[in-house]
Structures are given as structure tokens and as C-alpha cells.
Design an enzyme around this catalytic site. Structure first.
Site, PDB file in Angstrom:
ATOM      1  N   LYS A  40     -11.414  -2.469  25.916  1.00 59.71           N
ATOM      2  CA  LYS A  40     -10.825  -3.810  26.065  1.00 59.71           C
ATOM      3  C   LYS A  40      -9.761  -3.762  27.164  1.00 59.71           C
ATOM      4  O   LYS A  40      -8.996  -2.795  27.259  1.00 59.71           O
ATOM      5  CB  LYS A  40     -10.189  -4.222  24.732  1.00 59.71           C
ATOM      6  N   SER A  77     -10.208 -12.068  19.849  1.00 56.00           N
ATOM      7  CA  SER A  77     -10.049 -11.941  21.282  1.00 56.00           C
ATOM      8  C   SER A  77     -10.910 -10.841  21.912  1.00 56.00           C
ATOM      9  O   SER A  77     -11.187 -10.903  23.099  1.00 56.00           O
ATOM     10  CB  SER A  77      -8.580 -11.680  21.607  1.00 56.00           C
ATOM     11  N   SER A 123      -8.858 -10.121  15.753  1.00 58.87           N
ATOM     12  CA  SER A 123      -9.465  -9.966  17.075  1.00 58.87           C
ATOM     13  C   SER A 123     -10.502  -8.862  17.208  1.00 58.87           C
ATOM     14  O   SER A 123     -11.228  -8.812  18.191  1.00 58.87           O
ATOM     15  CB  SER A 123      -8.379  -9.750  18.129  1.00 58.87           C
TER      16      SER A 123
END
Lengths: 488, 486
Positions: free
Chosen positions: B76, B153, B177
Site C-alpha cells: 500500500k 482505503s 481499511s
């Protein structure tokens, strides 16, 4: 001395006013590393050469508490006779400024590490107790420089993240001189503890000064103004005096004081409004979620307490009882740890009364003149002790000693050698002294007559003439005695 | 070997170690597929060439003691990676190349994995659909008649694992997330106990909630990756001292006698019938495995979402203050400092980030602090107490991960409240700091994956993983999307 009375009341048109002062002192913690990072803290280094990723607030960086700084704060708290809080917390104080990389300062708002304490001041009118409200730890900001480029400001982050202790007093101070003594006392305590070097020129010690006034005899506090970031005792005193008089004028004009933050202009010697209460920042304090609360074990605090060095107040008592110094002498000597060490060395090796006299007289005058600290003294404690011993054993007179001392200032040599080389040894041979006295008296017959007919003051004249003839080396006691006999 | 990319992380490493396949083959397999999958917009930045070069070197000297040897792993874009652009999907950090590597990713590279690239996410991890990214939205490999969001997210991470564009990945989870996008993409996402993994070097969103965790194809991969990234870090004061177990070795599917709680308050209004059915299916599976399933109460559940949307923005408003245009990242000039701040932060941040900064600034303001932030902290404690009470009676708690399956791109973007509701079932575990995993458990009528969530006791990831492993083995979920984007 204790007959003196406190007399700092300011006169207005409508009466006398008392000035109420409280200080927030920012003292830089003596530490090799910063409060939350391992960067160095050396003063005057190349800009931005002591900046870690944490200090520059790079993304994802986290603060880690420097245990040594905690220890320093606790020691200082103990030195202020204060309560050490076993639970304290770090909060974020949020505001934007170019030299504040995180966009917040990590400080202690709700739960400071040190609670209430007190400091004792020696004032000419007796001792004065000043309450300490709290001491908390916080980060310093960086430095903005606006004079390096016509279009840009530059930022130096060397100072960013350095540990500060904010020491908040109660509104117990009543005059500029009390403020001066308070700052000196704080500095002295922290220097004894080695927790802050107290160097005001380098900004290691600076203060926000809260000032209000009230009619003499009134019990209620007036509205206060805060004068930000004053960095010398002299400026603090000037700022207080100006600000108090300004407030009196405002009040006597029938207006009221606005609670506000003011700046002291050192050139114009006046305070100016910086921002009003309405414009005050909302710092949005909240507990820093990157740091755990600080929990201190009782035994840890106890151990620090045990290892505390002798502090100024204790030392003063000891000097009074051990060296029979007056309270005044002792407080002057202990105000600086280096001075007191110097004194003790001289006193132990010579005469403690003379040691105090010479230290506070000739040596202080010399240091003052040359702008030096005791650590840079041109005369070593060892040589000063030797010189005092020469006075004590009659080798030189006190007067000659001044000449010897002057020589020692020029070159820190053994006073014995100086006396030898310059032929300054005192003449204590009564026959030789008598010979000179006879010579002086016979060449001043008229004055002898005048003396005998009652002009006593001429005695000093004869002594002076004899001394002059003997190039100052005559034993003053013997000259006196013999002269008195001859003039009977 | 064809379709190497479909192998699990554990299988890949095993086959590399047994020399069945080479590191280069593995890396090439993922790189080729990722190159052909640009439409999904998972990667913000790729390091394919470096990864290929490294894999060739690795083939020359096999280091079988390394747990992730030869695995190509993209992460990420919230993890700072040394010398590789790290943006948090924000214009504010476009072009920013850290001089340091986050603790979590360092641990991954130390075990022999290679960085494949940086994966898209919501801007500063704020979002539940990956639509707030400055680099465009990510597309879910599962498709209805419209393109669907992957959740957020960690949407780029979830889509990349689901679509076989990385062998596994690490995401971050502040309010769901990791778990919500895992649920939307039919993958496994684990949020460890708060403090299990170091936060050092991860772009901060909400410090008291943020936690990194594995996002993988299956539970065993999750266990392996967790044992790599977990552990105390001196650079993070909130990281825990707890011992890290060899979770993957300890993994077992025999969970007979385990006590499972079903919180009645999680049957919230608006939850779909299909989700409730899935939940019921989970209960049946656990019963068949010999677990003792009982209803429990977590009475403060309904306050979790509002509490979260006070605490998280409050911390974010302060954490994001450092993005001011002064030292790094984006700057928009102005006539003075204040105007430079205003221009920089107006243009550098997207709408959702600004919204949360405003909320956070408001709830911390003098006069509002007590009513909002302080109250929220108190409620947070009550929520934690609820779990403490529940865990006196049960070992894990089973819930659905999300109230719905993946939704269409653009469907909720103008309705922040509807968007925030996505986190309603995941947020409590963050507030209480508990480990929680989402595993794929079935499909809805539109053939979209649905996830179940297991919440465990603090630092009891092993039980959570075992429990998840047992369900996984029973349900035998298989991904069934077509490579429609290629």
C-alpha cells in the site's frame, strides 16, 4: 540590612500601586540529545546540521521519549522542592508556523511532570518565598530567519525538538528586583543540578512575564498582560517597569486593561500589543496518541532524590556555620556554584574571612572589569590562598597585597615569587621604621607643632609620608604604634 | 508452469525453495499480469525492473532460511519505501521519495521478498471505496454490470491480491481499511491487535487506531505474513513487547470446543438479507466444527461509528498539519506564509481529506473539546469494556465484515454518511484495539463476494487465525471472476 522595607510601589495620580508579576520561564534541558530524537543539541552549529527525520516531521516519523530529559526535569523539580507527579502525559499544542515542522508542539498541558513547589529569595528586606505552580516538559521550535534573502525566509531546525522545561511561578513576585533574584535563584539551582546551563545569551533561559497592577492594599488581582519571550534579566525588569506604569496610566484614564499578549521592544524600551485575547490561538490541545502516558515508580524518584548534589540553600547554611560567613556573604558566594567552589578552595587553604573579603572585593571587581566568569579567573584559587597566607603571616601588608594581586591578575604567578622579585616584602624592623619616622618628623616641624596644638587629623598625613618614604612596604601597625609614641 | 500468479504466497515460497520454480519466473508471472491489468489502476508506482533484477540474483543463491524468499510483494502506498515514491495517494506527496524504509516493509524485505510496486489507496487512507485517491479510483476484478469499487482505503491492495497482481500485500486498517476491501474482493484481510506491528514509517492517519496488517489470498498466507511484520520496535512507543508466535506453523483447523460469540447489536438496520444469511451460514459451519456458539451483547455498538468519526478526524487534523509546503512535497506559492499554507493545503488535499481535517479541527476546538473529543474517548472506553466483558464468556466473535457487497463506482461518493456506514461493523475492533480478520465466505445474488469477520482477544491472533482457517477449510471459497479487463 533587614531594617530595609519593601518599597516598590508605583505612584499614580490617584494613589500608589502594587505590581503583581508571575513568570513562565523556559529553561533548555542540558542534554546531548533532543526530547524525542537522538539529534545533537550543540549551540551555534551549521544550520540544519542537527536535524533527524523526526525533527523535520517527515511522514510516518514517531517521537520516542528521551529518558535522560525526564530525569533532568525530575531533578529540577526536586531542586524546586516540588511534588513529582508519578503520572504525566504529553499533549499536542496545534498551530502552524514555518519553524514548527509537525504543525504541533509536543508539550504537557493537563498533566505536567512536576507540580507545586517553592523557591526562597534573599531580599534586602528579608527572605521571600515564591510559589512554583508547575514544571512541564516541551519541545522547542526551530528558528525562522528573515534576513538572509530579499524574497524568502529560511528555517533552521537545529533547535527543533530540543527539550525545554517550562517553569511556571505563582503570581507571587512584586518588583523587578524580586524578578531578578528569582531568575538568578532558578538559574543557580539548575546549574547546581546540571539540568540547564542558564545561558541567557544563547537563549537557554528565557521567560514570558505576566504583569498586572492593583491599588496598594487591594486584595483583588487586576487584569494581566503577558510579555512574551524576554531573554535577559535587565529586559525583564525594564519591561515590567514600563508595563506596570502603562497599566496604571490606562486605569487612571478610567479605561480598563485588555488581557493581551505584548512584546517588549528592547530598543524603544516599551511593550507593544502583539495580539488580543480575542485573537488568541486555539491550540486544540489533546493527548499525543504517539506517546504513552509517563508513569514513574516511587523508587525511581527516590533514587534521584538521594543522588541530588548539595543545593544553594543547603550550601548557604553550611557556609554560614562552617566558615562563619554573614548571611549576605554566603548568599553572594553560593549564587554561582563555580564561585562557591572557588571560595571553598581558598577558604580551606587560608583564612575564610579574608577569603570572602578578597573574593567579593578585588576578584569580583577584576572579573567585572574584564567581563569574565569565575571559571576564567586570571587568579587561581590556589594562588589567592597563598597570597592571603602572606598577609596573615605578616610578609606583606593588606595594601601591598593589592599590588601583588594586580601582578597576579597580569600573570597568574605564585604570590611569594612576586613579592620576592618585586621586593615587596614588608619592613617590620622597628629601628628602620623609627629612623624613617624621625626623618619625616624633623622635616615637617611646623606640622608637628600644629598636631600637638590639637590638629589630630595630621596623624594620617604623617603615616602617609612614612609609607611613601618606605615605598608602601612598612608594617602599618608598627608605623602607627611608633608614630603615636613619638608624637606624645 | 502456467498461472504461477494463482498460487498462494506459501505455495510460491515452497516451490521456490524446492526449486520447482525460479524466483525470476515467479516475478515475471506477476509483472506480466500486472502490466496487462493497468485498467484496474492498482499500481501507482511500479518497481518491476528492480524486482526482476533482484529475482535473478536470488536464483543464483537460494536462502532457504528466509520466510518470504523470492516473493514479489507490492505494498500500500502508505508505507514509506526508501528511494521509491510514496504518496499516500495524495497530490500533496506526489514525487516524494523517502530516505527511509518503514519498519513493516523492512521486515518483509529482510525475509527475502522483493518490492513490486506501490498500491493505490484512498488519499491518506481516508475513504471506503478508493475513490478519494489523487491517482484515480481502483476497479474491483469482480464486476456487476457496472465497474465496482474494491472498497477502501486499501482498495488497490485488495484488488491487486484478488486479481493476482501481487503474491500478497500489506495494508493499513484504521476503521476497516483492510477488512472491508478484503470482503469486497474475496480476499483475506487481517487487522492485528493495536501495537502488534510498528507504525514507524507509515504515513499516519489516526495514530491511536492505525495498524498495518496482511492482505492475502488465504489464511495461511495471512499467518505467515503476520509473523514477519509483527514485533516490538523501539522507534514506535506504542508498539507492544508481546512475543511473536510462529503463527503459520501453529495454524490448526481443529477448533472444537471454541466458544464463539454472536453480538446481537450487529444486526443493524439496513443490513442486507443476504448478509444475514451468510452470517447464519457461518454459525452453522462453526457448530458443525464443534464450536459452542452463543449470543452476546456489546451494548455500546451503536455509538462506535460516531465515536470513530470524532476520534479519527481529530487525530488526522493534527497528523496532517505537517503537510504545509515548507519542507517537502507539494507547495503552492503565496504572497506570504499564510497564503502559501492556504494555497498549498487547498490544492494539495482532496475533498474527503479536507472534510476530515475540518471535522477534526472542530471537535478539538475550545468549547467543543469536552462535548465531542473527550466524550468520544469515554465512549471508546465503554466500547472496550463491552468487549472485555464479552471475552470473559467467548474466545472469538463472529460478525459480517460489511453491511453490503461491493457497490458501483460513484454510487456513494456524494453521500459521506452512506460511505461512512460501510465501516459500521469494522470500526469497533479498531476502537478497542482488537485483532480482527475478514475472510471470504460466499457470494451474493449478483455473484459478488461477501466476507465474515472474526474478532479476537488482544494479542490472540493465533486463535483468530485458527478460527478463520477452520471456516476457510469448510467453506472452500473459490474466486470466480473472469479476466474481463484484459
Amino acid at each position: 540590612m533587614s531594617e530595609k522595607q519593601f518599597d516598590y510601589y508605583l505612584k499614580g495620580e490617584k494613589g500608589e500601586y502594587e505590581v503583581i508579576i508571575g513568570l513562565e520561564v523556559h529553561a533548555q534541558v542540558s542534554s546531548e540529545a533532543k526530547l524525542f530524537s537522538s539529534s545533537a543539541t550543540k549551540f551555534g552549529s551549521e544550520p540544519n546540521s542537527q536535524v533527524s527525520l523526526v525533527d523535520a516531521a517527515m511522514p510516518g516519523m514517531l517521537p520516542v521519549i528521551n529518558k535522560f530529559c525526564i530525569e533532568q526535569a525530575i531533578k529540577t523539580g526536586l531542586g524546586l522542592n516540588a511534588k513529582i507527579n508519578s503520572f504525566s502525559k504529553f499533549d499536542r499544542k496545534n498551530y502552524f508556523y514555518a519553524d514548527l515542522p509537525q504543525g504541533y508542539q509536543i508539550s504537557q498541558f493537563k498533566h505536567p511532570i512536576v507540580g507545586e513547589g517553592k523557591v526562597i529569595l534573599d531580599m534586602p528586606y528579608g527572605t521571600k518565598e515564591v510559589g512554583i505552580e508547575r514544571l512541564h516538559l516541551e519541545q522547542d521550535a526551530g528558528k525562522s530567519m528573515h534576513d538572509q534573502d530579499p524574497n524568502n525566509s529560511f528555517v533552521d531546525l537545529n533547535r527543533s525538538g530540543i527539550a525545554l522545561m517550562e517553569i511556571v511561578s505563582k503570581p507571587d513576585l512584586r518588583s523587578p528586583s524580586e524578578v531578578g533574584e528569582y531568575i538568578k535563584k532558578l538559574r543557580s539551582i539548575m546549574r547546581y543540578l546540571n539540568t540547564c546551563d542558564g545561558n541567557m545569551e544563547q537563549g537557554s533561559l528565557r521567560a514570558d512575564v505576566n504583569v498586572s497592577v492593583r491599588k496598594k492594599g487591594s486584595k483583588e488581582f487586576g487584569t494581566r498582560c503577558e510579555i512574551k519571550n524576554v531573554n535577559s534579566i535587565k529586559f525583564m525588569q525594564q519591561a515590567i517597569d514600563f508595563e506596570a506604569r502603562r497599566q496604571i496610566e490606562v486605569i487612571e484614564d478610567g479605561k480598563s486593561i485588555d488581557q493581551e499578549t505584548r512584546l517588549f521592544d528592547t530598543k524603544k524600551q516599551e511593550t507593544r500589543s502583539m495580539r488580543s485575547k480575542e485573537d488568541a490561538h486555539d491550540y486544540r490541545y489533546f493527548p499525543d496518541p504517539d506517546l504513552l502516558p509517563l508513569q514513574l515508580e516511587e523508587s525511581y524518584i527516590e533514587n534521584l532524590k538521594k543522588d541530588l548534589p548539595e543545593l544553594p540553600d543547603q550550601k548557604k547554611q553550611r557556609l554560614i556555620s562552617e566558615f562563619k560567613l554573614s548571611s549576605y556573604e554566603a548568599s553572594v558566594i553560593i549564587s554561582d556554584q563555580a564561585v562557591s567552589s572557588y571560595y571553598e578552595e581558598v577558604a580551606k587553604n587560608s583564612d575564610y574571612k579574608l577569603a570572602a573579603t578578597w573574593l567579593m572585593g578585588e576578584l569580583f571587581a577584576t572579573l567585572n572589569k574584564e567581563g569574565k566568569e569565575i571559571s576564567q579567573s586570571p587568579v587561581s584559587a590556589k594562588n589567592l590562598a597563598k597570597m592571603i597566607n602572606l598577609i596573615k603571616d605578616g610578609t606583606i601588608s593588606g595594601k601591598i597585597a593589592k599590588t601583588v594581586f594586580e601582578e597576579m591578575v597580569k600573570q597568574d604567578a605564585d604570590p611569594g615569587k612576586i613579592v620576592e622579585e618585586k621586593g615587596l616584602k614588608q619592613t617590620s624592623d622597628p629601628k628602620e621604621i623609627e629612623k624613617i619616622i624621625d626623618k619625616i618628623l624633623s622635616s615637617n616641624q611646623d606640622k608637628v607643632e600644629q598636631y600637638k596644638s590639637g590638629k589630630d587629623k595630621l596623624f594620617g598625613f604623617f603615616v602617609g609620608q612614612v609609607m611613601k618614604e618606605m615605598k608602601g612596604k612598612g608594617n602599618p601597625g608598627m608605623i602607627n604604634d611608633i608614630l603615636k609614641n613619638k608624637l606624645k | 508452469m502456467s498461472e504461477i500468479y494463482k498460487l498462494t504466497l506459501c505455495q510460491i515460497i515452497e516451490k521456490i525453495k524446492s526449486k520447482e520454480i525460479s524466483c525470476e519466473e515467479v516475478t515475471k508471472s506477476f509483472v506480466d499480469r500486472a502490466v496487462k491489468s493497468k485498467k484496474l489502476n492498482c499500481y501507482i508506482e511500479n518497481t518491476f525492473d528492480q524486482a526482476l533484477t533482484k529475482s535473478k540474483d536470488q536464483d543464483k543463491k537460494l536462502e532457504s532460511d528466509k520466510k518470504l524468499f523470492g516473493a514479489p510483494i507490492a505494498v500500500k502506498d502508505l508505507f514509506c519505501t526508501k528511494g521509491v515514491q510514496t504518496t499516500a495517494s495524495s497530490k500533496m506527496l506526489e514525487g516524494f521519495k523517502p530516505e527511509y524504509e518503514s519498519t513493516v516493509t523492512s521486515k518483509i524485505w529482510n525475509e527475502g521478498a522483493n518490492l513490486l510496486g506501490k498500491l493505490n489507496c484512498d488519499e491518506y487512507a481516508m475513504g471506503s471505496s478508493n475513490e478519494t485517491s489523487h491517482f484515480g479510483n481502483v476497479i474491483n476484478p469482480y464486476k456487476n454490470n457496472k465497474d465496482l469499487v474494491p472498497g477502501g482505503s486499501s482498495g488497490g491492495s485488495a484488488s491487486a491480491v484478488a486479481a493476482y497482481l501481487t503474491s500478497a500485500t500489506v495494508g493499513t486498517d484504521t476503521g476497516g481499511s483492510i477488512r472491508q476491501p478484503a470482503s469486497f474482493t474475496g480476499t483475506v484481510g487481517l487487522k492485528p491487535t493495536y501495537g502488534r506491528c510498528s507504525r514507524w514509517g507509515i504515513v499516519a492517519f489516526a495514530s491511536s487506531l492505525d495498524q498495518a496488517g496482511p492482505m492475502t489470498k488465504d489464511v495461511k498466507d495471512s499467518a505467515l505474513l503476520l509473523e514477519v511484520i509483527a514485533g516490538h520496535d523501539n522507534k514506535d512507543s506504542t508498539s507492544a513487547q508481546n512475543k511473536v508466535e510462529p503463527f503459520s506453523q501453529n495454524l490448526k483447523k481443529d477448533i472444537k470446543g471454541l466458544k464463539i460469540g454472536i453480538p446481537k447489536e450487529y444486526k443493524i438496520d439496513g443490513i442486507s438479507k443476504e448478509i444475514l444469511n451468510l452470517w447464519e451460514k457461518g454459525v452453522e459451519v462453526l457448530k458443525s466444527l464443534g464450536c459452542e456458539v452463543k449470543e452476546i451483547s456489546l451494548p455500546h455498538t451503536k455509538y462506535a461509528l460516531p465515536t470513530y468519526y470524532i476520534i479519527a478526524p481529530a487525530e488526522a487534523s493534527s497528523n496532517l498539519a505537517r503537510y504545509d509546503g515548507v519542507r517537502y512535497g507539494f507547495r503552492a506559492e503565496g504572497k506570504d506564509l499564510i497564503e502559501m499554507y492556504e494555497n498549498t493545503r487547498s490544492l494539495g488535499f482532496g475533498d474527503e481529506v479536507k472534510r476530515r481535517i475540518l471535522i477534526g479541527t472542530y471537535v478539538l476546538s475550545s468549547g467543543y473539546y469536552d462535548a465531542y473529543y473527550l466524550k468520544a474517548q469515554k465512549v471508546r472506553r465503554l466500547i472496550k469494556n463491552d468487549f472485555d466483558e464479552a471475552f470473559k464468556k467467548v474466545d472469538t466473535i463472529l460478525t459480517p465484515t460489511t453491511p453490503s457487497s461491493a457497490f458501483a463506482i460513484g454510487e456513494n461518493i456524494d453521500d459521506p454518511i452512506a460511505m461512512y456506514l460501510n465501516d459500521v461493523l469494522t470500526v469497533p475492533a479498531n476502537l478497542a484495539g482488537l485483532p480482527a480478520i475478514s475472510i471470504p465466505a460466499g457470494y451474493d445474488q449478483n455473484n459478488l463476494p461477501l466476507g465474515l469477520q472474526l474478532i479476537g482477544k488482544p494479542f490472540d491472533e493465533q486463535t483468530v487465525l485458527n478460527n478463520a482457517f477452520a471456516i476457510e477449510q469448510s467453506i472452500n471459497f473459490n474466486s470466480n471472476f473472469k479476466d474481463w479487463w484484459m
